[in-house]
Design an enzyme around this catalytic site. Structure first.
Site, PDB file in Angstrom:
ATOM      1  N   LYS A 227      68.588  54.661  39.038  1.00 41.85           N
ATOM      2  CA  LYS A 227      70.032  54.827  38.849  1.00 41.85           C
ATOM      3  C   LYS A 227      70.702  53.675  39.565  1.00 41.85           C
ATOM      4  O   LYS A 227      70.930  53.701  40.775  1.00 41.85           O
ATOM      5  CB  LYS A 227      70.487  56.162  39.444  1.00 41.85           C
ATOM      6  CG  LYS A 227      71.639  56.800  38.738  1.00 41.85           C
ATOM      7  CD  LYS A 227      73.009  56.227  38.978  1.00 41.85           C
ATOM      8  CE  LYS A 227      73.627  56.166  40.312  1.00 41.85           C
ATOM      9  NZ  LYS A 227      74.709  55.156  40.352  1.00 41.85           N
ATOM     10  N   GLU A 302      67.867  53.644  52.999  1.00 42.67           N
ATOM     11  CA  GLU A 302      68.335  52.394  53.623  1.00 42.67           C
ATOM     12  C   GLU A 302      69.842  52.485  53.648  1.00 42.67           C
ATOM     13  O   GLU A 302      70.490  52.315  52.613  1.00 42.67           O
ATOM     14  CB  GLU A 302      67.925  51.182  52.767  1.00 42.67           C
ATOM     15  CG  GLU A 302      66.452  50.955  52.645  1.00 42.67           C
ATOM     16  CD  GLU A 302      65.815  50.461  53.913  1.00 42.67           C
ATOM     17  OE1 GLU A 302      66.534  50.181  54.895  1.00 42.67           O
ATOM     18  OE2 GLU A 302      64.583  50.387  53.928  1.00 42.67           O
ATOM     19  N   CYS A 336      74.072  45.135  54.210  1.00 44.26           N
ATOM     20  CA  CYS A 336      73.998  46.065  55.345  1.00 44.26           C
ATOM     21  C   CYS A 336      73.368  45.403  56.568  1.00 44.26           C
ATOM     22  O   CYS A 336      73.409  45.970  57.657  1.00 44.26           O
ATOM     23  CB  CYS A 336      73.245  47.325  54.947  1.00 44.26           C
ATOM     24  SG  CYS A 336      71.759  46.946  54.044  1.00 44.26           S
ATOM     25  N   GLU A 433      81.197  49.460  59.576  1.00 40.92           N
ATOM     26  CA  GLU A 433      80.879  48.268  58.797  1.00 40.92           C
ATOM     27  C   GLU A 433      82.090  47.808  57.985  1.00 40.92           C
ATOM     28  O   GLU A 433      82.616  48.578  57.189  1.00 40.92           O
ATOM     29  CB  GLU A 433      79.801  48.672  57.784  1.00 40.92           C
ATOM     30  CG  GLU A 433      78.547  47.922  57.867  1.00 40.92           C
ATOM     31  CD  GLU A 433      77.550  48.438  56.829  1.00 40.92           C
ATOM     32  OE1 GLU A 433      76.577  47.742  56.633  1.00 40.92           O
ATOM     33  OE2 GLU A 433      77.737  49.507  56.228  1.00 40.92           O
TER      34      GLU A 433
HETATM   35  P1  ADP Z   1      78.794  51.783  48.136  1.00 37.75           P
HETATM   36  O1  ADP Z   1      79.927  52.394  48.868  1.00 37.75           O
HETATM   37  O2  ADP Z   1      78.248  50.573  48.751  1.00 37.75           O
HETATM   38  O3  ADP Z   1      79.036  51.632  46.651  1.00 37.75           O
HETATM   39  P2  ADP Z   1      77.359  54.178  47.633  1.00 37.75           P
HETATM   40  O4  ADP Z   1      76.502  54.930  48.582  1.00 37.75           O
HETATM   41  O5  ADP Z   1      78.620  54.817  47.188  1.00 37.75           O
HETATM   42  O6  ADP Z   1      77.598  52.783  48.314  1.00 37.75           O
HETATM   43  O7  ADP Z   1      76.537  53.791  46.341  1.00 37.75           O
HETATM   44  C1  ADP Z   1      75.171  53.451  46.323  1.00 37.75           C
HETATM   45  C2  ADP Z   1      74.549  54.093  45.096  1.00 37.75           C
HETATM   46  O8  ADP Z   1      74.671  55.503  45.228  1.00 37.75           O
HETATM   47  C3  ADP Z   1      75.243  53.743  43.778  1.00 37.75           C
HETATM   48  O9  ADP Z   1      74.271  53.651  42.755  1.00 37.75           O
HETATM   49  C4  ADP Z   1      76.139  54.915  43.553  1.00 37.75           C
HETATM   50  O10 ADP Z   1      76.478  55.106  42.196  1.00 37.75           O
HETATM   51  C5  ADP Z   1      75.246  56.035  44.042  1.00 37.75           C
HETATM   52  N1  ADP Z   1      75.945  57.283  44.399  1.00 37.75           N
HETATM   53  C6  ADP Z   1      77.197  57.448  44.857  1.00 37.75           C
HETATM   54  N2  ADP Z   1      77.449  58.757  45.064  1.00 37.75           N
HETATM   55  C7  ADP Z   1      76.319  59.449  44.729  1.00 37.75           C
HETATM   56  C8  ADP Z   1      75.942  60.831  44.729  1.00 37.75           C
HETATM   57  N3  ADP Z   1      76.764  61.797  45.129  1.00 37.75           N
HETATM   58  N4  ADP Z   1      74.686  61.136  44.326  1.00 37.75           N
HETATM   59  C9  ADP Z   1      73.828  60.182  43.942  1.00 37.75           C
HETATM   60  N5  ADP Z   1      74.135  58.868  43.918  1.00 37.75           N
HETATM   61  C10 ADP Z   1      75.360  58.497  44.310  1.00 37.75           C
END
Ligand code: ADP
Length: 548
Positions: A227, A302, A336, A433
């Protein structure tokens, strides 16, 4: 230093074998001019080329088939440098993810039964195809993520090298034989693939964060549902297309994207998914860890960092400036492991601040496709607003803007590389961050104080030290509560150093474990340790071995 060494090796080689040396030099210069031509290609021409190659995919991949969302919904993918819509991809959710899991589960039974050598050959082919298309993939990364093209090319090679490394490592997944405690028994330890892996990846390394997970997963016999971030799905889809071209069987690798929480929940709830590997924010990581508890899945995370970069009085000033610059401003501060706080000792503070400001001023901001740009745009408007709010908080508490501190005249999400002085530990920018091009300078007096300041955070991913003292570098490295420590080095997780647009020196970083302590994560990626994350350990006892 490394470049210099490579130059010496090359010269000594040419000396021993002048004709071959001449030929290599000609080939390198031809390759360089080809690379330059490619780099000056008009964006539209590059997009046409990607389409012709089948590398501009705008559907998800489930069971070897390119598919739209079942309800036809889409999400747009934008170029952060221009705001243009590149294309739309399916907004998938529960149903598509369930099918992707089923296809991965079915593929697992045959993929895991191949010999390691057979899987290794597929991975090697995938690696070769990624390298053959490295410029195409780099262009795609710059287009959807914004990083300068050369940096994107570096990511492609870094990312590809994970696949090459694990293609080799596949053949070294050894078990064990344990001396029995009873004479009629033989005791064995087998290492077996965990099963279907859900890999959720971020936008800041659209290729490398996928290959760092999927490389070891496929190598040891797992299959995966990827994903990618909805901001940068195109690189993931192009990489998946190349995996299919490499002959990696349908279902071994699926890609779904769209409704992130729904996709995440479907992966978490499935009993067929045995492992979740995630790179992203600490908040989402915690949710995934909690969600994985119900089915007791393996989890690797991570997460965010709050990297200190400590410059001691005894540091070599040039090394410290160069290293801090790279650690802070790589990918426009959006990694990060980027230095989040630069702690500078009293005695070198003024000299360091002046030299650092001079170096920061020299960085060219621009569209990543423009020759010479080293700082691209931020990923989106929310990222710029976060930077602005952190700067506002800091200045309201007494920080001074030494350089930058506003949106760049290029507009969009470009931000001026910024230095803040008079920063203290109470400010938001010291606690969280910033994920942008802002370097806060904090002052300290003693080694003990620096260690205390560095460790005074929930994060523990990367830390950097600049010092000429070997005893100090050991003392401080051991005292830092971090998973990665760079001593007199600002880039510790990249695989290559570009000599020019075409020639790279491979580094040794892939064979080192990457990961954090405290709330920066669980598990390690890359290196031999990265393979363990995808393996189960099985104990087999063979009993009743009677004497004849
Ligand atoms: P950032 O703020 O750097 O975008 P995120 O943690 O929001 O970091 O996103 C990292 C990944 O996690 C992306 O692929 C995002 O679509 C996915 N993501 C965000 N929310 C969820 C969730 N509730 N469950 C699974 N994946 C998620």
């Amino acid at each position: 230093m490394a470049m210099h060494r490579l130059g010496l090796h090359f010269r000594s080689f040419c000396y021993r074998s002048p004709q071959l040396g001449f030929l290599i030099a000609r080939l390198a210069s031809l390759a360089l001019s080809l690379a330059r031509n490619w780099m000056s290609m008009e964006p539209q021409a590059a997009i046409t080329r990607l389409k012709e190659l089948g590398l501009l995919r705008s559907q998800g991949l489930i069971g070897g088939k390119w598919l739209d969302a079942y309800d036809g919904k889409t999400v747009q993918v934008q170029n952060p440098a221009t705001g243009e819509v590149i294309t739309s991809v399916p907004c998938m959710g529960r149903r598509e993810t369930t099918d992707a899991i089923t296809s991965s589960y079915d593929a697992f039974s045959s993929w895991s039964k191949l010999t390691a050598t057979e899987r290794s050959k597929y991975l090697r082919k995938w690696y070769d195809l990624i390298i053959a298309h490295k410029e195409d993939l780099a262009f795609l990364i710059t287009l959807e993520q914004g990083k300068p093209l050369k940096e994107a090319l570096g990511e492609v090679i870094y990312g590809a090298n994970f696949i090459e490394f694990y293609a080799e490592e596949a053949k070294r997944v050894y078990g064990d034989i344990i001396p029995p405690t009873l004479g009629d028994r033989r005791l064995f330890v087998l290492k077996q693939p965990v099963g279907v892996v859900g890999a959720i990846t971020p936008w800041n390394f659209p290729l490398a964060m996928i290959t760092r997970k999927v490389g070891p997963a496929l190598a040891c016999g797992c299959t995966a549902v990827i994903k990618p971030s909805e901001f940068t799905p195109l690189t993931a889809l192009a990489a998946a297309e190349l995996a299919l071209q490499a002959g990696i069987p349908p279902g071994a690798l699926n890609v779904v994207m769209g409704n992130a929480p729904e996709i995440g929940d479907t992966l978490l709830e499935s009993r067929q998914v045995r492992k979740i590997t995630f790179t992203g924010s600490t908040n989402v990581g915690k949710k995934l860890m909690a969600g994985a508890a119900n089915t007791v899945k393996k989890v690797s995370l991570e997460l965010g960092g709050n990297a200190p970069c400590i410059v001691f009085d005894d540091a070599d000033l040039d090394v410290a400036v160069k290293g801090s610059l790279a650690a802070k401003f790589r990918n426009t501060g959006q990694t990060c492991v980027c230095a989040n706080r630069i702690l500078v000792q009293d005695g070198i503070y003024e000299k360091f601040a002046d030299a650092f400001a001079k170096a920061v001023k020299n960085m060219q901001v621009g569209n990543g496709l423009t020759e010479g740009a080293v700082q691209g745009p931020l990923i989106n408007e929310a990222a710029v607003q976060k930077v602005e709010s952190f700067i506002k908080d800091a200045t309201s508490k007494g920080a001074k803007i030494m350089l930058g501190g506003r949106r760049h005249s290029l507009g969009m999400t470009f931000y001026e590389p910024t230095i803040l002085t008079h920063v203290n530990e109470e400010m938001l920018i010291s606690r969280e961050e910033v994920f942008g091009p802002v370097a806060p300078l904090l002052r300290f007096r003693t080694e003990e104080e620096a260690i205390h300041m560095a460790n005074d955070t929930n994060a523990g991913l990367a830390a950097y030290i600049f010092t000429s003292s070997i005893p100090r570098s050991w003392r401080v490295s051991e005292a830092l509560e971090y998973g990665l420590v760079g001593i007199n080095e600002g880039i510790i997780s990249t695989e290559v150093i570009p000599i020019n647009t075409f020639i790279y020196i491979s580094m040794y970083i892939l064979c080192c474990p990457f990961g954090g302590v405290k709330q920066s994560g669980l598990g390690r990626e890359g290196s031999k340790y990265g393979m363990d994350e995808y393996l189960e350990t099985k104990y087999v006892c063979l009993g009743n071995i009677k004497d004849e």
